[in-house]
Structures are given as structure tokens and as C-alpha cells.
Design a protein around this motif. Structure first.
Motif, PDB file in Angstrom:
ATOM      1  N   MET A   1      80.089  57.476  44.862  1.00 52.02           N
ATOM      2  CA  MET A   1      81.136  56.486  44.652  1.00 52.02           C
ATOM      3  C   MET A   1      82.342  57.130  43.982  1.00 52.02           C
ATOM      4  O   MET A   1      82.214  57.939  43.075  1.00 52.02           O
ATOM      5  CB  MET A   1      80.623  55.357  43.746  1.00 52.02           C
ATOM      6  CG  MET A   1      81.666  54.285  43.450  1.00 52.02           C
ATOM      7  SD  MET A   1      81.140  53.065  42.201  1.00 52.02           S
ATOM      8  CE  MET A   1      81.248  54.055  40.709  1.00 52.02           C
ATOM      9  N   ARG A   2      83.530  56.751  44.443  1.00 49.96           N
ATOM     10  CA  ARG A   2      84.787  57.130  43.798  1.00 49.96           C
ATOM     11  C   ARG A   2      85.449  55.844  43.313  1.00 49.96           C
ATOM     12  O   ARG A   2      85.265  54.786  43.906  1.00 49.96           O
ATOM     13  CB  ARG A   2      85.713  57.854  44.763  1.00 49.96           C
ATOM     14  CG  ARG A   2      85.081  59.058  45.423  1.00 49.96           C
ATOM     15  CD  ARG A   2      84.790  60.157  44.438  1.00 49.96           C
ATOM     16  NE  ARG A   2      86.024  60.756  43.926  1.00 49.96           N
ATOM     17  CZ  ARG A   2      86.038  61.719  43.015  1.00 49.96           C
ATOM     18  NH1 ARG A   2      84.911  62.145  42.464  1.00 49.96           N
ATOM     19  NH2 ARG A   2      87.184  62.233  42.618  1.00 49.96           N
ATOM     20  N   ALA A   3      86.190  55.920  42.220  1.00 47.34           N
ATOM     21  CA  ALA A   3      86.712  54.694  41.629  1.00 47.34           C
ATOM     22  C   ALA A   3      88.091  54.903  41.024  1.00 47.34           C
ATOM     23  O   ALA A   3      88.444  56.012  40.588  1.00 47.34           O
ATOM     24  CB  ALA A   3      85.749  54.180  40.563  1.00 47.34           C
ATOM     25  N   PHE A   4      88.846  53.806  40.977  1.00 49.19           N
ATOM     26  CA  PHE A   4      90.105  53.749  40.232  1.00 49.19           C
ATOM     27  C   PHE A   4      89.980  52.775  39.066  1.00 49.19           C
ATOM     28  O   PHE A   4      90.973  52.337  38.506  1.00 49.19           O
ATOM     29  CB  PHE A   4      91.249  53.303  41.150  1.00 49.19           C
ATOM     30  CG  PHE A   4      91.645  54.328  42.169  1.00 49.19           C
ATOM     31  CD1 PHE A   4      92.234  55.525  41.786  1.00 49.19           C
ATOM     32  CD2 PHE A   4      91.434  54.097  43.522  1.00 49.19           C
ATOM     33  CE1 PHE A   4      92.611  56.475  42.725  1.00 49.19           C
ATOM     34  CE2 PHE A   4      91.801  55.042  44.476  1.00 49.19           C
ATOM     35  CZ  PHE A   4      92.388  56.241  44.079  1.00 49.19           C
ATOM     36  N   ALA A   5      88.743  52.436  38.707  1.00 52.01           N
ATOM     37  CA  ALA A   5      88.517  51.428  37.671  1.00 52.01           C
ATOM     38  C   ALA A   5      88.877  51.945  36.283  1.00 52.01           C
ATOM     39  O   ALA A   5      89.551  51.269  35.509  1.00 52.01           O
ATOM     40  CB  ALA A   5      87.067  50.956  37.689  1.00 52.01           C
TER      41      ALA A   5
ATOM     42  N   THR B   1      91.343  62.862  43.486  1.00 51.04           N
ATOM     43  CA  THR B   1      91.849  63.802  44.479  1.00 51.04           C
ATOM     44  C   THR B   1      92.864  63.125  45.397  1.00 51.04           C
ATOM     45  O   THR B   1      92.921  61.888  45.485  1.00 51.04           O
ATOM     46  CB  THR B   1      90.703  64.357  45.346  1.00 51.04           C
ATOM     47  OG1 THR B   1      90.149  63.285  46.139  1.00 51.04           O
ATOM     48  CG2 THR B   1      89.604  64.971  44.487  1.00 51.04           C
ATOM     49  N   GLU B   2      93.626  63.937  46.087  1.00 51.01           N
ATOM     50  CA  GLU B   2      94.561  63.391  47.075  1.00 51.01           C
ATOM     51  C   GLU B   2      93.799  62.682  48.183  1.00 51.01           C
ATOM     52  O   GLU B   2      94.292  61.704  48.753  1.00 51.01           O
ATOM     53  CB  GLU B   2      95.436  64.510  47.646  1.00 51.01           C
ATOM     54  CG  GLU B   2      96.448  65.059  46.651  1.00 51.01           C
ATOM     55  CD  GLU B   2      97.460  65.970  47.304  1.00 51.01           C
ATOM     56  OE1 GLU B   2      97.789  65.739  48.488  1.00 51.01           O
ATOM     57  OE2 GLU B   2      97.943  66.903  46.629  1.00 51.01           O
ATOM     58  N   ASN B   3      92.604  63.158  48.486  1.00 54.23           N
ATOM     59  CA  ASN B   3      91.790  62.507  49.506  1.00 54.23           C
ATOM     60  C   ASN B   3      91.386  61.100  49.067  1.00 54.23           C
ATOM     61  O   ASN B   3      91.342  60.169  49.887  1.00 54.23           O
ATOM     62  CB  ASN B   3      90.539  63.339  49.790  1.00 54.23           C
ATOM     63  CG  ASN B   3      89.718  62.774  50.938  1.00 54.23           C
ATOM     64  OD1 ASN B   3      90.204  62.584  52.041  1.00 54.23           O
ATOM     65  ND2 ASN B   3      88.443  62.495  50.664  1.00 54.23           N
TER      66      ASN B   3
END
Length: 362
Positions: A1-5, A345-347
Motif C-alpha cells: 500500500m502507498r498512501a498520502f494520509a 515517488t513520482e510514480n
């Protein structure tokens, strides 16, 4: 999982993992409760970083487990149970630390309304100080601010000096909740001492976890009256440190993380990167509005560190946050918060923007 939380969602800086692993596998024993060589070394590094000159009294350092612990230890060191702490109405200390300040420290929290950028001004603070000396009112004893604010905006050096001067005028201790202080310093392109020692901060909660540590924060004390152990001291910190259960037995494993973060400006590299990722995400979001000629997205706060606040259509929240978790800030207008971290990351940004484009076309 990737998050902006939250940057609390991120992992651990590789340099920190390496330092922890090396110390853990060294097969060596060390004195407990902060009497080890690593804790001594990092105290010297912190003193060198924050001292404005060799003639200055050295700040004292207390390592704790978490940010709430750092704030509570700071409050307890400066107050008695009949005191009040002035804080921003959106501050972490009043919104996200449950009733810990009132329950553990036994103080009254007095919230100060903030402006649209999350800052408090001197005039509003002074309105809350008209009952100093009144036995029927909780007595203000500490002014605390977050740097950066909960909106990710940054107090300028001049603004910090004004707040510090106000605190001194009314005999208040000036505390900074610096959970993301490194991001603020990078945003202002200044040294850490420029926004602490040189503006007259009495005590600082210095964040480590959000900066890429596995765990651990530090309380740095600049005001010598809070350190001395004579009869005039309100509450010597070393006793409070133990009393609030924030004294780690194997403290060297917190100390080695701060030592690694502070040496060779690793903190600066990490915070500059997370700030830059927020700027990139901001540009990509703005580009969507330009291309579509629709105000589907509105950035609501200045992007000065690693946080972005924006309004989005309500039906976007679930599909977006399912892929990249992030927090809802205000339900009424669907204002959300996106946080970038040292490992964003930019991705990650590309995938997030691609999903928004899908939602626009659907």
C-alpha cells in the motif's frame, strides 16, 4: 500500500534501518536509561546544532517514545495544575491528543482562533490574557504553536520573534510542537537554530517519526530555569520524564536514530525531498484544472511544506482513498489533506493523478 494520509504511514529511512541494525547486532551492552555513549554523543550534536554561540548555555535533551509524550512532558515541565496552555484551535495538542493534556498534565487548554492559513496572531492571543492574576481563572503559563502549522504553512522567523516577545511580556513559556520542524526549516531555507534558539523558544518537541525514524521524538530545553535542580525549579524534567513513562530503558536505540538523522544533514535531505514532492503534486493537480477548464479541484492552503489541502468532488473521495489512503479534513466541503513523505515517488503521484483523470472522464 502507498498512501498520502500521513508521513506516519511511511516506512523508515534506509540510513536509520542500517544504524539500528548495526547497533542491535553489535553484541555489545550499554548503560540503560540514557547513560550510554550514543545518547551522550547525540546530546553533544544537538547542542552544537542549536547553540548560537559557544558562550550559550547548552540545551538539555530528553528522548521520548512519541509526539504526544513530547508535548505532555513539555507542558508538565512548565506548568502546575492551576495553569492554562494557549494553543491554536486546530492544533494537534487540542484536536488529536484526546484529553491527554487535561488528564495527565491537569491543565486547561485555551484555544486561539486561527486565520485561513492556520496561524494565530498576537492581538487574538492578548484577548485571552486579561484574567492573569484572577484567582477564579486558570492562569496562562505556556504559549504553544506548531511549526509548521496543521495546514503545513510556516511561521516566518519574524512571526516567531513576535510570538516569543509576547510570551515573555506576559511571563509565558514559549513552546513549539515541531513534529515536522525539519520541513519548516527546509521551507524557510534556514538553520534549525534560526527558528528555535535565536527566536527565544523555551522548549521544543522535536519530531523524529514523521522525518523517517522508526520511532522516537526529543524534547529540547533551552530555558535554563527548566533544567536546574534547585528549589526554584517548577518541575525538574528528569523526574517528569520518568513520571510520564517516557523514559526508555534502551534509550540508545532512539538516540542512534537521531544521531543518524542529524549528522551529515540527513534531516535536510529528507525534508527537502518530501517538500519537493508536495510541490510536484500541487503542480500536477493545478494542471488538471487548466486542461479541463473545470474547477473540480481547488487547493485551499498555501503549499509550503509537505502538506496539500484541497477540495474535491465528494464522490471522488472513496475511489481515490481506497487506492491511496488520505484523510478527510472537512466533510462539509469535502476538503482533504494529502501528505508527502521521504519515500513518496513520482510514480505514486502519477498513479494518483491518473486515477483522478479516470474519474473526470467517467
Amino acid at each position: 500500500m502507498r498512501a498520502f494520509a500521513s508521513d506516519n504511514y511511511a516506512g523508515v529511512l534506509p540510513e536509520i534501518v542500517s544504524a539500528l541494525s548495526k547497533e542491535a547486532l553489535s553484541n555489545s551492552h550499554a548503560r540503560a536509561y540514557g547513560h550510554d555513549d550514543i545518547s551522550h554523543e547525540v546530546r553533544l550534536v544537538i547542542q552544537e546544532i542549536f547553540n548560537s554561540s559557544s558562550d550559550d548555555p547548552s540545551p538539555d535533551v530528553y528522548f521520548v517514545f512519541n509526539g504526544t509524550g513530547a508535548n505532555i512532558l513539555s507542558i508538565l515541565s512548565c506548568t502546575h495544575s492551576y495553569h492554562a496552555v494557549l494553543c491554536a484551535d486546530i492544533s494537534h495538542i487540542i484536536c488529536d491528543e484526546s484529553t491527554c493534556p487535561e488528564t495527565v498534565a491537569g491543565v486547561r487548554l485555551i484555544s486561539i482562533p486561527t486565520d485561513e492559513n492556520g496561524k494565530i496572531n498576537i492581538d487574538i492571543i492578548e484577548e485571552k490574557l486579561d484574567r492573569i492574576g484572577d484567582m477564579h481563572a486558570a492562569q496562562p503559563r505556556m504559549l504553544t504553536i506548531a511549526q509548521p502549522t496543521e495546514y503545513g504553512t510556516v511561521y516566518t522567523i519574524n512571526e516567531l520573534k513576535q510570538l516569543s516577545n509576547l510570551a515573555k511580556k506576559y511571563n509565558l513559556y514559549f513552546h513549539i510542537d515541531g513534529a515536522r520542524l525539519f520541513n519548516a526549516a527546509s521551507s524557510l531555507n534556514c538553520n534549525l537554530r534560526d527558528i528555535t534558539t535565536l527566536v527565544g523558544v523555551d522548549i521544543l518537541s522535536l519530531g523524529g517519526t514523521k522525518a523517517g525514524l522508526m520511532y522516537g521524538e526529543a524534547v529540547i530545553v533551552f530555558n535554563q530555569s527548566l533544567i536546574q535542580t534547585n528549589g526554584n525549579t517548577i518541575s525538574p524534567l528528569k523526574y517528569r520524564h520518568k513520571q510520564v513513562m517516557q523514559l526508555a530503558s534502551k534509550q540508545r536505540f532512539i538516540a542512534i536514530q537521531f544521531l543518524t538523522l542529524l549528522k551529515n544533514d540527513l534531516w535536510k535531505k529528507s525534508s527537502e525531498y518530501s517538500n519537493s514532492m508536495a510541490q510536484l503534486l500541487k503542480k500536477r493537480l493545478e494542471l488538471i484544472s487548466e486542461k479541463t477548464n473545470k474547477q473540480l479541484i481547488r487547493i485551499t492552503k498555501p503549499v509550503e511544506t509537505n502538506a496539500i489541502f484541497l477540495e474535491i468532488p465528494k464522490d471522488w473521495y472513496e475511489p481515490l482513498s481506497t487506492i491511496f489512503p488520505f484523510y478527510m479534513w472537512r466533510i462539509k466541503n469535502c476538503e482533504v489533506r494529502l501528505m508527502c513523505s521521504f519515500d513518496t515517488t513520482e510514480n505514486d503521484i502519477d498513479q494518483f493523478i491518473n486515477k483522478i483523470n479516470e474519474l473526470i472522464q467517467s
